[in-house]
Design an enzyme around this catalytic site. Structure first.
Site, mmCIF file in Angstrom:
data_model
loop_
_atom_site.group_PDB
_atom_site.id
_atom_site.type_symbol
_atom_site.label_atom_id
_atom_site.label_comp_id
_atom_site.label_asym_id
_atom_site.label_seq_id
_atom_site.Cartn_x
_atom_site.Cartn_y
_atom_site.Cartn_z
ATOM 1 N N ILE A 24 0.945 -1.411 0.335
ATOM 2 C CA ILE A 24 0.089 -0.072 0.111
ATOM 3 C C ILE A 24 1.103 1.122 0.061
ATOM 4 O O ILE A 24 1.489 1.446 0.721
ATOM 5 C CB ILE A 24 -1.197 -0.076 0.858
ATOM 6 C CG1 ILE A 24 -1.805 -1.327 1.042
ATOM 7 C CG2 ILE A 24 -1.605 1.397 1.081
ATOM 8 C CD1 ILE A 24 -2.590 -1.458 2.607
ATOM 9 N N HIS A 25 0.613 2.192 -0.922
ATOM 10 C CA HIS A 25 1.603 3.739 -0.878
ATOM 11 C C HIS A 25 0.356 4.476 -1.890
ATOM 12 O O HIS A 25 -0.906 4.063 -2.563
ATOM 13 C CB HIS A 25 2.584 2.693 -1.802
ATOM 14 C CG HIS A 25 2.280 1.290 -3.298
ATOM 15 N ND1 HIS A 25 2.484 3.122 -4.709
ATOM 16 C CD2 HIS A 25 2.547 0.970 -3.618
ATOM 17 C CE1 HIS A 25 2.330 2.031 -5.419
ATOM 18 N NE2 HIS A 25 2.198 0.706 -5.022
ATOM 19 N N GLY A 26 1.181 5.348 -2.644
ATOM 20 C CA GLY A 26 -0.065 6.362 -2.959
ATOM 21 C C GLY A 26 -0.408 5.894 -4.395
ATOM 22 O O GLY A 26 -1.751 6.657 -4.933
ATOM 23 N N ALA A 29 -3.145 3.043 -3.160
ATOM 24 C CA ALA A 29 -3.858 3.969 -1.487
ATOM 25 C C ALA A 29 -4.623 5.288 -2.528
ATOM 26 O O ALA A 29 -5.718 5.211 -2.609
ATOM 27 C CB ALA A 29 -3.160 4.500 -0.888
#
Length: 173
Positions: A24-26, A29
């Site tokens: 989960i990262h930019g 997400a």
């Protein structure tokens, strides 16, 4: 949309399956979860379930209003096959293709898998700007392909979808 079925009935809707070492990262997400209208992100990883710091980081990174499950292979597979997330739009994210192979061995079936980021390391071969694979990854990808799973590469939703089997042909054993 991918439907996992058991005994002919729909038990859970998985809107996407992604391999991305960053989990989960930019991009996941914000871009992917929004595009997919996912109501739950399911991170499957046997190591992270034992690491409270990593679990906390994932909880902080998830978008507001989206549920999060952080599970190992056996528990996630059992939950999927039992229909625990009926009526939810689940976005499944893993670090490595071998995790998905293990889930298939538990009885979970996948139609399409998207490959995002796989980091460069001393043991990897560079295939694209963001995809680097090990020998183990290469063999796991072939297990997925041999099982009839469509594997694509697409970093963000606005990128063109590439056939990962064509990309994998550049791997030198």
């Amino acid at each position: 949309m991918i439907f996992i079925t058991k005994f002919g009935g729909i038990i859970m809707s998985i809107v996407a399956v992604r391999i991305d070492e960053r989990l989960i990262h930019g991009q996941v997400a914000n871009l992917w979860t929004t595009k997919l209208q996912a109501s739950r992100i399911m991170v499957v990883d046997n190591d992270i379930i034992k690491n409270d710091i990593q679990k906390t980081a994932l909880k902080l990174a998830k978008p507001a209003g989206v549920n999060l499950s952080i599970l190992g292979v056996k528990k996630s597979s059992a939950n999927i096959l039992a229909g625990k997330y009926d009526s939810q739009k689940v976005f499944l994210v893993v670090k490595k293709p071998s995790i998905l192979v293990s889930m298939m061995e538990e009885g979970v079936k996948f139609d399409t898998i998207n490959v995002g980021n796989m980091s460069q390391k001393d043991t990897t071969q560079h295939l694209t700007q963001s995809i680097n694979v090990t020998d183990d990854d290469y063999h796991a990808f072939h297990q997925l392909l041999d099982a009839g799973v469509k594997v694509t590469a697409q970093m963000v939703p606005s990128d063109n979808i590439k056939n990962f089997e064509d990309i994998l042909k550049d791997y030198k054993i």
